[in-house]
Design a protein around this motif. Structure first.
Motif, short mmCIF file in Angstrom:
data_model
loop_
_atom_site.label_atom_id
_atom_site.label_comp_id
_atom_site.label_asym_id
_atom_site.label_seq_id
_atom_site.Cartn_x
_atom_site.Cartn_y
_atom_site.Cartn_z
N ALA A 1 6.64 5.90 0.44
CA ALA A 1 6.87 4.53 1.50
C ALA A 1 8.52 3.66 1.01
N THR A 2 8.51 3.50 1.83
CA THR A 2 10.12 2.13 2.26
C THR A 2 9.26 1.05 2.15
N PHE A 3 10.27 0.21 1.42
CA PHE A 3 9.90 -1.47 2.07
C PHE A 3 11.09 -2.02 1.85
N GLU B 1 0.89 -1.28 0.42
CA GLU B 1 -0.17 -0.13 0.02
C GLU B 1 0.58 1.08 0.29
N LEU B 2 0.37 1.98 -0.52
CA LEU B 2 1.05 3.79 -0.33
C LEU B 2 0.00 4.67 -0.49
N ILE C 1 4.50 6.63 -10.73
CA ILE C 1 5.02 6.04 -9.02
C ILE C 1 6.37 5.92 -9.83
N ASP C 2 6.95 7.45 -8.65
CA ASP C 2 7.97 7.51 -8.49
C ASP C 2 8.73 6.25 -7.92
N ILE C 3 9.84 5.62 -8.48
CA ILE C 3 10.56 4.45 -7.84
C ILE C 3 12.16 4.49 -7.43
N GLU C 4 12.97 4.05 -7.23
CA GLU C 4 14.23 3.87 -6.42
C GLU C 4 14.72 2.92 -5.95
N TYR D 1 19.76 0.36 0.69
CA TYR D 1 19.14 -0.70 0.35
C TYR D 1 17.54 -1.23 0.83
N GLN D 2 16.66 -0.12 0.71
CA GLN D 2 15.05 -0.49 0.64
C GLN D 2 14.80 -0.33 -0.70
N TRP D 3 13.70 -0.32 -0.58
CA TRP D 3 13.32 0.03 -1.96
C TRP D 3 12.25 1.48 -1.73
N HIS D 4 12.55 3.15 -2.32
CA HIS D 4 11.16 4.08 -2.83
C HIS D 4 10.51 4.22 -3.20
N LEU D 5 9.58 3.91 -2.91
CA LEU D 5 8.39 4.50 -3.90
C LEU D 5 6.86 5.62 -3.33
#
Length: 400
Positions: A17-19, A10-11, A40-43, A51-55
């Motif tokens: 949001a970090t995952f 969920e965003l 969606i911006d995704i890093e 070393y986390q996902w940024h969305l």
């Protein structure tokens, strides 16, 4: 075999949001980057992100099936029931539920509720009989029907069959084809529970024997002609417009792929404010929407809203909606609204925001006054609208 439920992350719109790295498969991240970079911006995990996902959602809310096993749900900041109210105004659905009867906990429930309404209304119309119209048809017949193509008959006297031009009454017309295509799209969304999906399928099958399945875009639902025989189609097409406008194409091939459902909140806010103001126009004024301004041969623009004086036909207020919550009005937005006001020779320019600015705008450019005002979305929408009008108009003006 029962299908397993997909993994859902969920965003919330505009919020980072970090995952954890292992929560999102690399393949899913690549599909998001490739197919949904506008939403969606995704890093990807890297030293900078620990070393986390940024969305981060760019302002669209809804559901995206990245793969059958992995979905993204983007929640709005606006209360869900107010989303329903905004849709009701924006799409002119005119669905008058008794107070307390539109309680929804998620956008998927809003989608499902509207899909159920549409399916039941289509079934009701099928029971009464679909609207039929006369369409021109040309065919070679062994008998005369309508107008004979005399030139061809003279040129080919040996032909046994005559080329005839006639009108045939049929239910296989755009009015009904739009309904069938929308039900088809809803069926592919995968957002409805079985109880609603079965009603959608029943309505689709009721149309299937009479209507050719034809693809339509949401624009087909706008500016249609209604009269005594098809007046009830107006709300049907309004509902269809909602589904066709907010259900995107699948990025995968195959009939079984689920479709993304995404609402552009900036666009919805603009449509809602415009329709609310049109429905609640202050006394002595009238509203113009999407007014075209031509600056030169190669450059033109559209102004969201103009509030004009009925007596003089002059523009009294230029209004532009901004679905964002900055600390202060952006300089680009200020320059744009000033250009709009100058183009229509108006002395009042208003930027409308859904939340309070830390630094509200109220400045003068010669005779032109530029202000930021609020049409809030967190409370009762009609009360918010009245407060907006109270801040817009001088206290001496009566608008109730």
């Amino acid at each position: 075999m029962k299908r397993e439920s997909p993994q859902i992350i969920e965003l919330t719109e505009y919020q980072l949001a970090t995952f954890q790295r292992n929560l999102i498969p690399e393949l899913v991240g690549e599909k998001i980057l490739q197919n949904y970079d506008k939403e969606i911006d995704i890093e990807f995990p890297n030293p900078k992100t620990k070393y986390q996902w940024h969305l981060k959602s760019k302002g669209r809310v809804g559901n995206i099936p990245i793969t059958p096993e992995f979905h993204i749900a983007i929640r709005p900041k606006v209360p869900i029931n107010n989303i329903f109210g905004m849709l009701d105004y924006a799409y002119e659905l005119n669905i008058n539920f008794p107070k307390g009867q539109i309680e929804c906990e998620s956008l998927e429930q809003v989608y499902e509720r509207l899909a159920n309404i549409l399916a039941h209304k289509i079934l009701e119309r099928c029971r009464k009989g679909l609207y039929r119209d006369y369409l021109p048809k040309t065919e070679k017949l062994a008998y005369i029907r309508g107008r004979v193509d005399v030139r061809e008959a003279v040129q080919k006297p040996w032909e046994v069959k005559l080329k005839c031009h006639y009108n045939e009454q049929t239910g296989d017309i755009e009015d009904n084809q739009i309904l069938a295509w929308t039900l088809f799209i809803i069926g592919r969304s995968g957002l409805c529970r079985e109880s609603v999906s079965s009603t959608v399928r029943k309505a689709f099958h009721a149309l299937q024997g009479f209507v050719t399945l034809t693809s339509f875009k949401s624009e087909a639902c706008i500016d249609r002609t209604y009269h005594r025989l098809n007046q009830d189609y107006q709300i049907l097409h309004a509902l269809c417009r909602f589904f066709l406008e907010n259900t995107g194409p699948s990025h995968e091939t195959g009939d079984r792929q689920m479709l993304p459902f995404l609402i552009d909140m900036a666009k919805l806010y603009e449509q809602f404010v415009a329709q609310w103001l049109t429905a609640n126009t202050p006394k002595g004024f009238f509203v113009k929407q999407q007014h075209l301004v031509t600056y030169n041969q190669n450059y033109f623009d559209r102004i969201d809203l103009l509030l004009c004086d009925i007596a003089t036909d002059k523009v009294q207020y230029v209004l532009d909606t901004k679905y964002k919550a900055p600390d202060r009005a952006d300089s680009g937005d200020r320059h744009q609204i000033v250009a709009y006001a100058n183009a229509v020779k108006c002395n009042n320019a208003i930027l409308i925001y859904p939340q309070l600015l830390s630094h509200p705008l109220d400045i003068k450019h010669g005779d032109l006054r530029v202000r930021s005002l609020n049409f809030f979305l967190n409370d009762d929408l009609n009360e918010a609208g009245e407060r907006f009008l109270a801040s817009l108009l001088p206290s001496t003006v009566s608008y109730w």
